[in-house]
Scaffold this motif. Structure first.
Motif, short mmCIF file in Angstrom:
data_model
loop_
_atom_site.label_atom_id
_atom_site.label_comp_id
_atom_site.label_asym_id
_atom_site.label_seq_id
_atom_site.Cartn_x
_atom_site.Cartn_y
_atom_site.Cartn_z
N UNK A 23 30.71 -13.76 -32.33
CA UNK A 23 29.50 -14.36 -32.90
C UNK A 23 28.30 -13.86 -32.09
N UNK A 24 27.41 -13.15 -32.74
CA UNK A 24 26.22 -12.64 -32.05
C UNK A 24 25.10 -13.67 -32.12
N UNK A 25 24.12 -13.50 -31.25
CA UNK A 25 23.04 -14.48 -31.14
C UNK A 25 21.71 -13.75 -31.08
N UNK A 26 21.58 -12.71 -31.89
CA UNK A 26 20.37 -11.90 -31.86
C UNK A 26 19.17 -12.63 -32.46
N UNK A 27 19.44 -13.66 -33.24
CA UNK A 27 18.33 -14.38 -33.89
C UNK A 27 17.79 -15.52 -33.03
N UNK A 28 18.23 -15.64 -31.77
CA UNK A 28 17.79 -16.74 -30.92
C UNK A 28 16.28 -16.76 -30.70
N UNK A 29 15.63 -15.64 -30.33
CA UNK A 29 14.18 -15.69 -30.10
C UNK A 29 13.40 -16.05 -31.37
N UNK A 30 13.86 -15.53 -32.51
CA UNK A 30 13.19 -15.84 -33.77
C UNK A 30 13.29 -17.31 -34.13
N UNK A 31 14.49 -17.88 -33.91
CA UNK A 31 14.66 -19.31 -34.21
C UNK A 31 13.82 -20.17 -33.28
N UNK A 32 13.67 -19.74 -32.03
CA UNK A 32 12.85 -20.47 -31.08
C UNK A 32 11.40 -20.51 -31.54
N UNK A 33 10.89 -19.36 -32.00
CA UNK A 33 9.51 -19.30 -32.50
C UNK A 33 9.35 -20.15 -33.75
N UNK A 34 10.36 -20.14 -34.61
CA UNK A 34 10.30 -20.93 -35.85
C UNK A 34 10.26 -22.43 -35.53
N UNK A 35 11.11 -22.88 -34.59
CA UNK A 35 11.09 -24.30 -34.19
C UNK A 35 9.74 -24.70 -33.63
N UNK A 36 9.15 -23.79 -32.85
CA UNK A 36 7.84 -24.08 -32.26
C UNK A 36 6.77 -24.22 -33.34
#
Length: 155
Positions: A23-36
């Motif tokens: 399971x990769x987690x390449x979308x972590x920074x994008x999801x962080x920005x979206x939550x913000x």
């Protein structure tokens, strides 16, 4: 139990297609920005109200291991609200959490939470429903209008 006869030595490769199970987690920074962004949008939407939610009491954790720590509780007790001079039915409408099941076991925590409620009440600004007919407990009309104009200029 040893090997018998001239069989093939066991050398099985069971993990041939391991990429399927990683399971990769390449979308972590994008999801962080979206939550913000969503948090900021919610704060703008409920603008005069606090974005953190209801005001909660300070309580001690149970058990010997954790009783040195304090944390936010579920809601204020009825005694705390009474000592602070806040009606139980009014409290949820002005952003104060109420827990009728909780009890005060020490005078120190009761006084600390009453102080917390009084401080919150002193800083609270209640906008009147009708500007020309403010009710008892609402903030001063001039003060409210000044705040509203500042809010409009800011956004």
């Amino acid at each position: 139990m040893g090997k018998r006869r001239n069989g093939v030595l066991p050398n099985a490769h069971f993990k041939k297609h391991w990429e399927r199970y990683v399971r990769t987690w390449y979308n972590q920074p994008g999801k962080k920005q979206r939550r913000r962004r969503l948090r900021q949008a919610k704060a703008l939407e409920i603008a005069p109200r606090p974005a953190a939610g209801l005001l909660r009491p300070i309580v001690r954790c149970p058990t010997f291991k954790y009783n040195t720590k304090v944390r936010a509780g579920r809601g204020f007790t009825l005694d705390e609200l009474k000592a602070a001079g806040i009606n139980v039915k009014l409290a949820p409408t002005i952003g104060i959490a109420v827990d009728p099941r909780r009890r005060n076991r020490s005078l120190e925590s009761l006084q600390a939470n009453v102080q917390r409620l009084k401080e919150y009440r002193s800083k609270l600004i209640i906008f009147p429903r009708k500007a020309n007919q403010p009710k008892h407990g609402d903030s001063d009309v001039c003060f409210v209008m000044t705040l509203w104009l500042m809010h409009l200029c800011y956004f």
